[in-house]
Design an enzyme around this catalytic site. Sequence first.
Site, PDB file in Angstrom:
ATOM      1  CG  ASP A 122       0.133  -3.927   2.706  1.00 56.40           C
ATOM      2  OD1 ASP A 122       0.320  -3.464   1.590  1.00 56.40           O
ATOM      3  OD2 ASP A 122       0.071  -3.526   3.902  1.00 56.40           O
ATOM      4  N   GLY A 166     -11.093 -24.282  -0.979  1.00 58.04           N
ATOM      5  CA  GLY A 166     -12.482 -24.336  -1.631  1.00 58.04           C
ATOM      6  C   GLY A 166     -13.613 -24.390  -0.696  1.00 58.04           C
ATOM      7  CG  ASN A 173       6.412   4.072  12.082  1.00 59.36           C
ATOM      8  OD1 ASN A 173       5.910   4.777  12.904  1.00 59.36           O
ATOM      9  ND2 ASN A 173       7.645   3.967  12.184  1.00 59.36           N
ATOM     10  CB  SER A 174       3.056   2.021   6.188  1.00 57.48           C
ATOM     11  OG  SER A 174       1.686   1.716   7.020  1.00 57.48           O
ATOM     12  CB  ILE A 185     -14.662 -21.685   7.208  1.00 56.89           C
ATOM     13  CG1 ILE A 185     -13.644 -20.560   6.998  1.00 56.89           C
ATOM     14  CG2 ILE A 185     -14.059 -22.989   6.501  1.00 56.89           C
ATOM     15  CD1 ILE A 185     -12.079 -20.732   7.539  1.00 56.89           C
ATOM     16  CG  HIS A 209      -0.324   0.330   2.457  1.00 51.59           C
ATOM     17  ND1 HIS A 209       0.110  -0.616   3.504  1.00 51.59           N
ATOM     18  CD2 HIS A 209       0.007   1.522   3.173  1.00 51.59           C
ATOM     19  CE1 HIS A 209       0.210  -0.255   4.449  1.00 51.59           C
ATOM     20  NE2 HIS A 209       0.596   0.974   4.256  1.00 51.59           N
TER      21      HIS A 209
END
Length: 474
Positions: free
Chosen positions: A143, A272, A215-216, A275, A113
């Site tokens: 990410d 597949g 900080n990302s 849940i 990002h």
Amino acid sequence: MFNLKSYLTAVATVLLLGQTLSARADLPDFTPLVEEASPAVVNISTRQKLPDRMSANAQGMPDLDGLPPMFREFFERGMPQAPRNPGGRQREAQSLGSGFIISPDGYVMTNNHVVAGADEIIVRLSDRSELKAKLIGADARTDVALLKVEGKNLPTVKLGKSEPLKVGEWVLAIGSPFGFDHSVTAGIVSAKGRNLPNESYVPFIQTDVAINPGNSGGPLFNLKGEVVGINSQIFTRSGGFMGLSFAIPIDVALSVSDQLKTEGKVSRGWLGVVIQEVNKDLAESFGLEKPAGALVAQVLEDGPAAKGGLQVGDVILSLDGKPIIMSGDLPHLVGALKPGATATLEVVREGAHKDLKVTIGNLPDDDDDVAGPGATQGAERSSNRLGISVAELTGEQRQALDIKGGVMIKDVQDGPAALIGLRPGDVITHLNNQAIDSAKTFTQIAKDLPKNRSVSMRVLRQGRASFITFKLAE
């Protein structure tokens, strides 16, 4: 003359001072770590050219003011701020983040990002020299992004392993919060294997290290000076740090970056199934000793699970001997497997334990295909104003949810739906105060939604219903 009172006071003072010095001695000294690691931590800035009138509202984005503040960092983190340019025909959006050099020849790791959509990426080193970076590859699901700058004998970080990390262990972050280069913050590991909304393939490391915008993409170190994670997200009510930070485990990041470097894309295991969490009542009804595991709510037709004999109502307790405590543990484990591998699933079916052998599939690139053939029958894509596609609920699903109508979200693209936190698997029963009885009805109501006015939507997520509101701009 001997003064007993003075003597005892002096002894007490010495003991107190000794205890204080001992307590301080127990605290780690981060100085050597920072001195050694800082040169390999970089500042990353990007530029993206935008049309003059391009803005979030012009693209049909909703008003973020209506969102709970605690989620704003998740939604705003990748939204660059574009400077005003009334007279020009083109503007530049800019963003700022951090990264770290992992090889002497210039490979740099950061968050997806931080660099998503960038036309130009600039990496600034600790000596303040700047280098243009090439994007080698990026993976939105984890990410993670891998960059390359031209250089020789560049300083590098030491790469460690995240699996041995223990809750309570000291960790340290170096990055550029709000553009302040090489800021250092420290804390402890608060938890491991955290599941976050829309982040199915990352078992996040939770820390109390102060992390803020900028900080990302920066590194998270252990006391050995080894990178154990990539700082990625924060949980906030104010827009700033509030004691909850999340880092991508370096084990996950390195697996992704290696595939990006060698193959240009990331392959993941796929089971597949759809849940859900096992709560106390479900555990009792399925004959479980405690609430744990992943309840199979849907088995996708012709998918790996269906071919391996998995059935609706099975509760998956472990995969290859690794326990499934929360349902979110399953996607982490499956995604880490190579397509074609054979996995053993321990399941509970009608009160009895069974072991099933399943050949893991390859997670499709297109999220629409993740649902598998037949699962999207009756699916209709809404207008781009909402940015989602939906599908009819089966009779079994309606019975399980105890509802008469509604549609299930199959895919969420960039747009208003993503910004208000909707995700695949959510069920929409009402839109703009109108009941949804089919995908066709949903699409028609979505097309006729009013502009610049609050619109309500009733959403079921894992059996819980809530109303959310949003606005569509002109």
